[in-house]
Write a protein that holds these residues in place. Structure first.
Motif, PDB file in Angstrom:
ATOM      1  N   VAL A   1       6.140   3.405   0.302  1.00 54.65           N
ATOM      2  CA  VAL A   1       4.186   2.179   0.713  1.00 54.65           C
ATOM      3  C   VAL A   1       4.543   1.353   0.123  1.00 54.65           C
ATOM      4  O   VAL A   1       5.359   1.204  -1.578  1.00 54.65           O
ATOM      5  CB  VAL A   1       3.111   3.009   0.584  1.00 54.65           C
ATOM      6  CG1 VAL A   1       3.011   3.907  -1.426  1.00 54.65           C
ATOM      7  CG2 VAL A   1       1.909   1.869   0.800  1.00 54.65           C
ATOM      8  N   GLY A   2       4.283   0.123   0.245  1.00 53.25           N
ATOM      9  CA  GLY A   2       4.365  -0.927   0.549  1.00 53.25           C
ATOM     10  C   GLY A   2       5.689  -2.123  -0.352  1.00 53.25           C
ATOM     11  O   GLY A   2       6.002  -2.554  -1.396  1.00 53.25           O
TER      12      GLY A   2
ATOM     13  N   HIS B   1       3.081   7.084   4.395  1.00 56.23           N
ATOM     14  CA  HIS B   1       3.300   5.907   3.239  1.00 56.23           C
ATOM     15  C   HIS B   1       2.800   6.769   2.380  1.00 56.23           C
ATOM     16  O   HIS B   1       1.848   6.988   2.141  1.00 56.23           O
ATOM     17  CB  HIS B   1       2.847   4.827   4.047  1.00 56.23           C
ATOM     18  CG  HIS B   1       3.167   4.137   5.457  1.00 56.23           C
ATOM     19  ND1 HIS B   1       4.259   3.368   5.291  1.00 56.23           N
ATOM     20  CD2 HIS B   1       2.562   4.357   6.669  1.00 56.23           C
ATOM     21  CE1 HIS B   1       4.031   3.097   6.530  1.00 56.23           C
ATOM     22  NE2 HIS B   1       3.536   4.072   7.183  1.00 56.23           N
TER      23      HIS B   1
ATOM     24  N   LEU C   1       0.723  -3.037   2.382  1.00 56.95           N
ATOM     25  CA  LEU C   1       0.112  -1.306   1.817  1.00 56.95           C
ATOM     26  C   LEU C   1      -0.569  -0.970   3.046  1.00 56.95           C
ATOM     27  O   LEU C   1      -1.380  -1.597   3.775  1.00 56.95           O
ATOM     28  CB  LEU C   1      -0.714  -1.247   1.253  1.00 56.95           C
ATOM     29  CG  LEU C   1      -0.274  -1.431  -0.656  1.00 56.95           C
ATOM     30  CD1 LEU C   1      -1.026  -2.092  -1.254  1.00 56.95           C
ATOM     31  CD2 LEU C   1       0.890  -1.269  -0.771  1.00 56.95           C
TER      32      LEU C   1
ATOM     33  N   HIS D   1      -6.359  -0.241  -2.506  1.00 59.05           N
ATOM     34  CA  HIS D   1      -5.494  -1.330  -2.142  1.00 59.05           C
ATOM     35  C   HIS D   1      -5.123  -2.023  -4.023  1.00 59.05           C
ATOM     36  O   HIS D   1      -3.727  -2.459  -3.588  1.00 59.05           O
ATOM     37  CB  HIS D   1      -6.054  -1.626  -1.542  1.00 59.05           C
ATOM     38  CG  HIS D   1      -5.480  -3.402  -1.029  1.00 59.05           C
ATOM     39  ND1 HIS D   1      -5.343  -4.369  -1.385  1.00 59.05           N
ATOM     40  CD2 HIS D   1      -5.220  -3.413   0.020  1.00 59.05           C
ATOM     41  CE1 HIS D   1      -4.542  -5.173  -1.016  1.00 59.05           C
ATOM     42  NE2 HIS D   1      -4.280  -4.636   0.154  1.00 59.05           N
TER      43      HIS D   1
ATOM     44  N   LEU E   1      -2.579  -0.652  -6.258  1.00 60.96           N
ATOM     45  CA  LEU E   1      -1.399  -0.062  -5.765  1.00 60.96           C
ATOM     46  C   LEU E   1      -0.339  -2.001  -5.780  1.00 60.96           C
ATOM     47  O   LEU E   1       0.344  -1.423  -6.038  1.00 60.96           O
ATOM     48  CB  LEU E   1      -0.987   0.817  -4.032  1.00 60.96           C
ATOM     49  CG  LEU E   1      -1.430   2.100  -4.055  1.00 60.96           C
ATOM     50  CD1 LEU E   1      -1.391   2.346  -2.712  1.00 60.96           C
ATOM     51  CD2 LEU E   1      -0.788   2.538  -4.930  1.00 60.96           C
ATOM     52  N   TYR E   2      -1.549  -2.952  -5.412  1.00 63.44           N
ATOM     53  CA  TYR E   2      -0.514  -3.869  -5.040  1.00 63.44           C
ATOM     54  C   TYR E   2      -0.005  -4.589  -6.753  1.00 63.44           C
ATOM     55  O   TYR E   2       0.803  -4.450  -7.250  1.00 63.44           O
ATOM     56  CB  TYR E   2      -2.173  -4.790  -4.580  1.00 63.44           C
ATOM     57  CG  TYR E   2      -1.836  -6.560  -5.089  1.00 63.44           C
ATOM     58  CD1 TYR E   2      -0.277  -7.139  -3.668  1.00 63.44           C
ATOM     59  CD2 TYR E   2      -2.079  -7.028  -5.358  1.00 63.44           C
ATOM     60  CE1 TYR E   2       0.262  -8.062  -4.420  1.00 63.44           C
ATOM     61  CE2 TYR E   2      -1.753  -8.176  -6.010  1.00 63.44           C
ATOM     62  CZ  TYR E   2      -0.714  -9.063  -5.626  1.00 63.44           C
ATOM     63  OH  TYR E   2      -0.557 -10.408  -5.090  1.00 63.44           O
TER      64      TYR E   2
END
Length: 265
Positions: A139-140, A174, A204, A214, A217-218
Motif C-alpha cells: 500500500v502507498g 493493499h 493510498l 490516511h 500512513l502518509y
C-alpha cells in the motif's frame, strides 16, 4: 421413720438435669458421627470421580475455544480477498502468510491461519481444498523495475510474512507487509523499498483522505521517501560532476549545431 422419708423424697432439679445430660450425650455423639459419615461419603465420591470432573472441565474449555475460534474466523484459511470479513479490513487486522512468488502486480501470499493442535480438522471446513494464494499489493508504494528485482532477491519463496490489512480492491489486498530479516527484528517492506529509492510514494487506495489512518500512513511512507532523497539512493541518486558536465555539453545548442554541420560534410 426419718430415713424412710429421706429415701422416698422426690428427685431434685440437679439430679434430673444430670440424668437428662447423661441421656443427651449419646444422642449428640450419634449426630456428629452421622455428619462425619456424610462428609466422608461426599469426599470419597469426589476422589473417585476426580478424573471425570477434570475431563468434563477440559471438554467444556475446548468446546469454548472451538466456538470462539470459529466465530471470529481465527482458524479459517482465506483463499481469496473476497473471503476476508469486512470487519478485518475495518480493524486493520494482521494475517500471517507464506510467500509464493513476486509478480509485476505484487506478492502472491498463501494465508496461514492460527494453528490449534488437534483441532485444525474440526475447525477448518475447507481442509483438503486447493491452495490459492492471495494477491497482495504494497500500500502507498509504486515499485520500479529495480524494486521488483530487489523483492525477488530479498523475499524468498516460502518465507513467512505478516500482512496488515489496509483496504481491498476487487481481488487485491493493499497491505503493510512485514518480513523477517536476518536479525530478530522485522522490517516493513513498504518502508524499505522507499528508503532504498526503489519505489515512489503512491496514493493510498481505499483509505479516506480525512481519516487518521490516511495521515499516519502518509507520514510514515513520506518520511521513508525523504530519507532516500537526502541520501541520494536509487531514483534520487545524483550524477557525478563529470556526468553532469558531459550531459550539459551534449545538450548545448551550439554543440548540437556543430554536430549537424560535421555530419553533413
Amino acid at each position: 421413720m426419718r430415713r424412710e422419708n429421706v429415701n422416698n423424697m422426690p428427685e431434685t432439679s440437679r439430679e434430673r438435669e444430670t440424668d437428662a445430660g447423661g441421656k443427651s450425650a449419646p444422642q449428640t455423639k450419634q449426630g456428629t458421627q452421622s455428619s462425619d459419615n456424610i462428609v466422608s461419603v461426599i469426599s470419597r465420591l469426589a476422589d473417585d470421580n476426580l478424573a471425570l470432573v477434570r475431563n468434563i472441565s477440559t471438554g467444556l474449555a475446548i468446546a469454548g475455544v472451538v466456538l470462539i475460534a470459529r466465530s471470529i474466523k481465527l482458524t479459517t484459511k482465506f483463499h481469496a480477498a473476497a473471503e476476508i470479513p469486512a470487519r478485518f479490513i475495518e480493524r486493520n487486522v494482521s494475517l500471517r502468510g507464506k510467500v509464493h512468488a513476486i509478480t509485476d502486480e505484487g506478492l502472491q501470499v498463501e494465508h496461514l491461519p492460527i494453528y490449534l493442535p488437534g483441532l485444525l480438522r474440526l475447525l477448518s471446513k475447507q481442509n483438503g481444498a486447493c491452495t490459492s494464494p492471495l494477491l497482495v499489493h504494497l500500500v502507498g508504494v509504486e515499485l520500479t523495475p529495480e524494486g521488483k528485482i530487489w523483492l525477488q532477491k530479498n523475499v524468498a519463496p516460502a518465507q513467512t510474512v505478516w500482512l496488515k490489512l489496509i483496504s481491498r480492491e476487487d481481488d487485491i489486498l493493499h497491505c503493510l507487509v512485514w518480513h523477517s530479516r536476518r536479525s530478530m527484528w522485522r522490517g516493513c517492506l513498504n518502508e524499505e523499498v522507499l528508503q532504498l529509492g526503489l519505489a515512489r510514494t503512491a496514493p493510498l487506495t481505499g483509505v479516506l483522505p480525512d481519516s487518521r489512518l490516511h495521515w499516519r500512513l502518509y507520514k510514515r511512507l513520506h518520511r521513508a521517501e525523504v530519507k532516500a532523497k537526502r541520501r541520494g539512493r536509487g531514483l534520487w541518486e545524483e550524477d557525478s560532476l563529470w556526468e553532469r558536465a558531459s550531459k550539459a555539453v551534449r545538450d548545448n545548442a551550439f554543440v548540437r549545431l556543430m554536430r549537424r554541420i560535421f555530419k553533413w560534410t
